[in-house]
Design a protein around this motif. Structure first.
Motif, PDB file in Angstrom:
ATOM      1  N   GLU A  14       0.826  -1.204   0.000  1.00  0.00           N
ATOM      2  CA  GLU A  14       0.000   0.000   0.000  1.00  0.00           C
ATOM      3  C   GLU A  14       0.864   1.259   0.000  1.00  0.00           C
ATOM      4  OE1 GLU A  14      -3.560   2.110  -0.052  1.00  0.00           O
ATOM      5  OE2 GLU A  14      -3.195  -0.047  -0.256  1.00  0.00           O
ATOM      6  N   GLU A  15       1.921   1.257   0.794  1.00  0.00           N
ATOM      7  CA  GLU A  15       2.804   2.417   0.850  1.00  0.00           C
ATOM      8  C   GLU A  15       3.523   2.635  -0.475  1.00  0.00           C
ATOM      9  OE1 GLU A  15       4.680   5.746   2.270  1.00  0.00           O
ATOM     10  OE2 GLU A  15       3.042   4.587   3.157  1.00  0.00           O
ATOM     11  N   ALA A  16       4.030   1.549  -1.060  1.00  0.00           N
ATOM     12  CA  ALA A  16       4.707   1.668  -2.355  1.00  0.00           C
ATOM     13  C   ALA A  16       3.745   2.132  -3.433  1.00  0.00           C
ATOM     14  CB  ALA A  16       5.330   0.319  -2.738  1.00  0.00           C
ATOM     15  N   ASP A  17       2.508   1.608  -3.351  1.00  0.00           N
ATOM     16  CA  ASP A  17       1.505   2.001  -4.327  1.00  0.00           C
ATOM     17  C   ASP A  17       1.159   3.475  -4.190  1.00  0.00           C
ATOM     18  OD1 ASP A  17      -0.516   1.245  -6.368  1.00  0.00           O
ATOM     19  OD2 ASP A  17      -1.922   1.817  -4.794  1.00  0.00           O
ATOM     20  N   ARG A  18       1.069   3.971  -2.968  1.00  0.00           N
ATOM     21  CA  ARG A  18       0.746   5.364  -2.729  1.00  0.00           C
ATOM     22  C   ARG A  18       1.849   6.274  -3.268  1.00  0.00           C
ATOM     23  NH1 ARG A  18       0.689   5.148   2.340  1.00  0.00           N
ATOM     24  NH2 ARG A  18      -1.435   4.364   2.523  1.00  0.00           N
ATOM     25  N   GLU A  19       3.087   5.894  -3.037  1.00  0.00           N
ATOM     26  CA  GLU A  19       4.207   6.693  -3.540  1.00  0.00           C
ATOM     27  C   GLU A  19       4.235   6.707  -5.067  1.00  0.00           C
ATOM     28  OE1 GLU A  19       7.736   5.200  -1.824  1.00  0.00           O
ATOM     29  OE2 GLU A  19       7.272   5.848   0.225  1.00  0.00           O
ATOM     30  N   THR A  20       3.945   5.550  -5.660  1.00  0.00           N
ATOM     31  CA  THR A  20       3.957   5.461  -7.122  1.00  0.00           C
ATOM     32  C   THR A  20       2.881   6.339  -7.726  1.00  0.00           C
ATOM     33  OG1 THR A  20       4.796   3.200  -7.021  1.00  0.00           O
ATOM     34  CG2 THR A  20       3.784   3.893  -9.086  1.00  0.00           C
ATOM     35  N   GLY A 167       1.967  -3.994  -7.945  1.00  0.00           N
ATOM     36  CA  GLY A 167       1.525  -4.247  -6.585  1.00  0.00           C
ATOM     37  C   GLY A 167       1.147  -5.684  -6.317  1.00  0.00           C
ATOM     38  N   LEU A 168       1.180  -6.550  -7.338  1.00  0.00           N
ATOM     39  CA  LEU A 168       0.853  -7.957  -7.138  1.00  0.00           C
ATOM     40  C   LEU A 168       2.005  -8.674  -6.437  1.00  0.00           C
ATOM     41  CD1 LEU A 168      -0.741  -8.740 -10.629  1.00  0.00           C
ATOM     42  CD2 LEU A 168      -1.925  -8.216  -8.473  1.00  0.00           C
ATOM     43  N   ARG A 169       1.646  -9.756  -5.777  1.00  0.00           N
ATOM     44  CA  ARG A 169       2.662 -10.484  -4.987  1.00  0.00           C
ATOM     45  C   ARG A 169       3.770 -11.061  -5.866  1.00  0.00           C
ATOM     46  NH1 ARG A 169       1.092 -11.529   0.249  1.00  0.00           N
ATOM     47  NH2 ARG A 169      -1.110 -11.146   0.746  1.00  0.00           N
ATOM     48  N   ASP A 170       3.404 -11.565  -7.036  1.00  0.00           N
ATOM     49  CA  ASP A 170       4.400 -12.238  -7.879  1.00  0.00           C
ATOM     50  C   ASP A 170       4.987 -11.315  -8.942  1.00  0.00           C
ATOM     51  OD1 ASP A 170       2.069 -11.923  -9.245  1.00  0.00           O
ATOM     52  OD2 ASP A 170       2.094 -13.889 -10.216  1.00  0.00           O
ATOM     53  N   SER A 171       4.829 -10.007  -8.771  1.00  0.00           N
ATOM     54  CA  SER A 171       5.291  -9.076  -9.795  1.00  0.00           C
ATOM     55  C   SER A 171       6.781  -8.778  -9.646  1.00  0.00           C
ATOM     56  CB  SER A 171       4.502  -7.763  -9.706  1.00  0.00           C
ATOM     57  OG  SER A 171       4.787  -7.112  -8.474  1.00  0.00           O
ATOM     58  N   VAL A 172       7.359  -8.335 -10.745  1.00  0.00           N
ATOM     59  CA  VAL A 172       8.747  -7.885 -10.765  1.00  0.00           C
ATOM     60  C   VAL A 172       8.719  -6.392 -11.105  1.00  0.00           C
ATOM     61  CG1 VAL A 172      10.999  -8.119 -11.853  1.00  0.00           C
ATOM     62  CG2 VAL A 172       9.551 -10.142 -11.528  1.00  0.00           C
ATOM     63  N   THR A 173       9.158  -5.570 -10.180  1.00  0.00           N
ATOM     64  CA  THR A 173       9.089  -4.124 -10.375  1.00  0.00           C
ATOM     65  C   THR A 173      10.165  -3.639 -11.340  1.00  0.00           C
ATOM     66  OG1 THR A 173      10.517  -3.740  -8.465  1.00  0.00           O
ATOM     67  CG2 THR A 173       8.132  -3.781  -8.072  1.00  0.00           C
ATOM     68  N   PHE A 174       9.937  -2.449 -11.895  1.00  0.00           N
ATOM     69  CA  PHE A 174      10.908  -1.849 -12.798  1.00  0.00           C
ATOM     70  C   PHE A 174      12.087  -1.283 -12.006  1.00  0.00           C
ATOM     71  CE2 PHE A 174       6.986  -1.435 -15.317  1.00  0.00           C
ATOM     72  CZ  PHE A 174       7.422  -1.959 -16.522  1.00  0.00           C
ATOM     73  N   ALA A 175      13.241  -1.306 -12.650  1.00  0.00           N
ATOM     74  CA  ALA A 175      14.382  -0.601 -12.079  1.00  0.00           C
ATOM     75  C   ALA A 175      14.083   0.896 -12.077  1.00  0.00           C
ATOM     76  CB  ALA A 175      15.641  -0.893 -12.895  1.00  0.00           C
ATOM     77  N   PRO A 176      14.645   1.647 -11.119  1.00  0.00           N
ATOM     78  CA  PRO A 176      14.333   3.084 -11.039  1.00  0.00           C
ATOM     79  C   PRO A 176      14.554   3.829 -12.346  1.00  0.00           C
ATOM     80  CG  PRO A 176      15.501   2.372  -9.074  1.00  0.00           C
ATOM     81  CD  PRO A 176      15.517   1.208 -10.006  1.00  0.00           C
ATOM     82  N   MET A 177      15.662   3.567 -13.022  1.00  0.00           N
ATOM     83  CA  MET A 177      15.932   4.257 -14.274  1.00  0.00           C
ATOM     84  C   MET A 177      14.917   3.863 -15.344  1.00  0.00           C
ATOM     85  SD  MET A 177      19.400   4.411 -16.581  1.00  0.00           S
ATOM     86  CE  MET A 177      20.272   5.279 -15.278  1.00  0.00           C
ATOM     87  N   THR A 178      14.608   2.572 -15.419  1.00  0.00           N
ATOM     88  CA  THR A 178      13.630   2.096 -16.404  1.00  0.00           C
ATOM     89  C   THR A 178      12.261   2.717 -16.162  1.00  0.00           C
ATOM     90  OG1 THR A 178      14.808  -0.018 -16.551  1.00  0.00           O
ATOM     91  CG2 THR A 178      12.568   0.047 -17.410  1.00  0.00           C
ATOM     92  N   GLU A 179      11.875   2.792 -14.887  1.00  0.00           N
ATOM     93  CA  GLU A 179      10.583   3.380 -14.555  1.00  0.00           C
ATOM     94  C   GLU A 179      10.545   4.863 -14.907  1.00  0.00           C
ATOM     95  OE1 GLU A 179       7.551   3.771 -10.724  1.00  0.00           O
ATOM     96  OE2 GLU A 179       9.533   2.837 -10.490  1.00  0.00           O
ATOM     97  N   GLY A 180      11.656   5.578 -14.673  1.00  0.00           N
ATOM     98  CA  GLY A 180      11.710   6.985 -15.021  1.00  0.00           C
ATOM     99  C   GLY A 180      11.599   7.206 -16.520  1.00  0.00           C
ATOM    100  N   VAL A 181      12.300   6.377 -17.289  1.00  0.00           N
ATOM    101  CA  VAL A 181      12.225   6.482 -18.749  1.00  0.00           C
ATOM    102  C   VAL A 181      10.805   6.184 -19.230  1.00  0.00           C
ATOM    103  CG1 VAL A 181      13.013   5.466 -20.917  1.00  0.00           C
ATOM    104  CG2 VAL A 181      14.663   5.949 -19.103  1.00  0.00           C
ATOM    105  N   LEU A 182      10.175   5.157 -18.641  1.00  0.00           N
ATOM    106  CA  LEU A 182       8.814   4.793 -19.026  1.00  0.00           C
ATOM    107  C   LEU A 182       7.844   5.950 -18.783  1.00  0.00           C
ATOM    108  CD1 LEU A 182       6.682   2.681 -19.877  1.00  0.00           C
ATOM    109  CD2 LEU A 182       6.545   1.997 -17.465  1.00  0.00           C
ATOM    110  N   ARG A 183       7.910   6.539 -17.605  1.00  0.00           N
ATOM    111  CA  ARG A 183       7.000   7.639 -17.286  1.00  0.00           C
ATOM    112  C   ARG A 183       7.266   8.858 -18.168  1.00  0.00           C
ATOM    113  NH1 ARG A 183       6.901   7.593 -10.658  1.00  0.00           N
ATOM    114  NH2 ARG A 183       5.967   5.526 -10.423  1.00  0.00           N
ATOM    115  N   GLY A 184       8.545   9.142 -18.388  1.00  0.00           N
ATOM    116  CA  GLY A 184       8.872  10.275 -19.244  1.00  0.00           C
ATOM    117  C   GLY A 184       8.377  10.078 -20.662  1.00  0.00           C
TER     118      GLY A 184
END
Length: 321
Positions: A14-20, A167-184
């Motif tokens: 929940e906390e990670a989801d809120r920050e995202t 946010g799923l239990r079996d998910s693999v999150t993006f690396a910070p740089m990858t996530e930044g590029v995706l959002r940009g």
């Protein structure tokens, strides 16, 4: 013990989801609510609309010499509709997000509906993007305008779906740089969609204004032009009369309407302007020997104001010479 672990996992998710979500909202607002972006949108809309209308009227938009202020003033009202559509879509997204969060809080992160939405939101996003492409091919003005916005919405839904999936239990999150590029990248695509929609909207409005122009001429301000020198305005519906003689000879041109006032010039058209033969006259606002009289003559009762046929005046002047 297991319950405590599940609760800690749920709180962490929940906390990670809120920050995202907070980061996502800030990224979108930085693009959509940026004053520079909105100003550029207004200027671009005004230019495209003027350019499209000018082409259909048979002139070049550059002739008008419009400034940034001219473009903005001509596009504020229509462009307001685009941010309103974006805001309504944003409120709909807030409602969906709040519903999913409450359901997950009430039923847990393994709730079947929450899990299904998180896993398949990307497919809904792709469907929205394809729908936008199809709307662009239909060809109606409304669908032509809405198509880029729907495509941009599909891209934003894709980003939201990837956020939910993280946010799923079996998910693999993006690396910070990858996530930044995706959002940009998605923010850039969303901005392009907004500008593209504005371009389509301006094209449609400019086309409609040009097509209806012959029917709107009588609503334009009437103009009488007095001149110390002959202006040789040759256009259907323009009548020239004269008064005085010699150095006091003056010409009066009637049957003109004000099309635009920009760049220190008046752009005039005649009462009988048509697509088959239409003339646009450009006269400087502060030209030597020129005087402009703006007339509201609903019932056509205005007379020549003491001006008579030019043939008699010029013949008399020539004989005296």
């Amino acid at each position: 013990m297991s319950t405590d672990v599940d609760q800690e996992v749920s709180d962490a998710v929940e906390e990670a989801d809120r920050e995202t979500r907070g980061s996502l909202v800030r990224s979108l607002l930085a693009v959509v609510a940026n004053v520079g972006v909105l100003t550029a949108l207004l200027v671009y809309f005004g230019w495209v609309r003027s350019d499209q209308m000018s082409k259909m009227l048979g002139i070049d938009e550059a002739i008008f010499g419009m400034t940034v202020d001219d473009y903005v003033r001509r596009s504020v009202q229509p462009v307001v509709l685009l941010p309103i559509c974006v805001a309504v879509a944003g409120l709909a997204w807030v409602g969906l997000d709040q519903w999913l969060r409450r359901r997950r809080t009430r039923l847990g992160p393994d709730d079947r509906v929450v899990t299904w939405v998180a896993r398949w939101m990307w497919l809904i996003a792709v469907g929205a993007f394809v729908l936008g492409l199809l709307l662009g091919l239909i060809g109606y003005p409304l669908t032509f305008i809405a198509a880029p916005l729907v495509c941009a919405g599909g891209m934003l839904l894709l980003l939201y779906g990837l956020t939910l999936r993280g946010g799923l239990r079996d998910s693999v999150t993006f690396a910070p740089m990858t996530e930044g590029v995706l959002r940009g990248a998605i923010a850039i695509l969303a901005a392009i969609g907004l500008f593209w929609s504005a371009m389509n909207y301006a094209t449609v409005e400019g086309t409609e204004l040009a097509r209806d122009f012959p029917n709107q001429i009588e609503r334009l301000p009437g103009v009488m032009v007095d001149s110390a020198q002959p202006l040789d305005i040759v256009s259907p519906g323009v009548d020239v009369t004269c008064t005085g003689s010699g150095d006091d000879l003056r010409y009066r041109y009637r049957g003109l309407r004000l099309l635009e006032s920009t760049g220190g010039n008046y752009f005039l058209v005649s009462d009988e302007w048509t697509f088959d033969y239409g003339v646009v006259v450009m006269l400087p606002v502060d030209g030597d020997g020129l005087r402009f009289t703006f007339v509201r003559d609903v019932y056509g009762i205005a007379d020549a104001g003491g001006f008579g046929p030019c043939t008699a005046a010029t013949t008399e002047d020539a004989s005296e010479g």
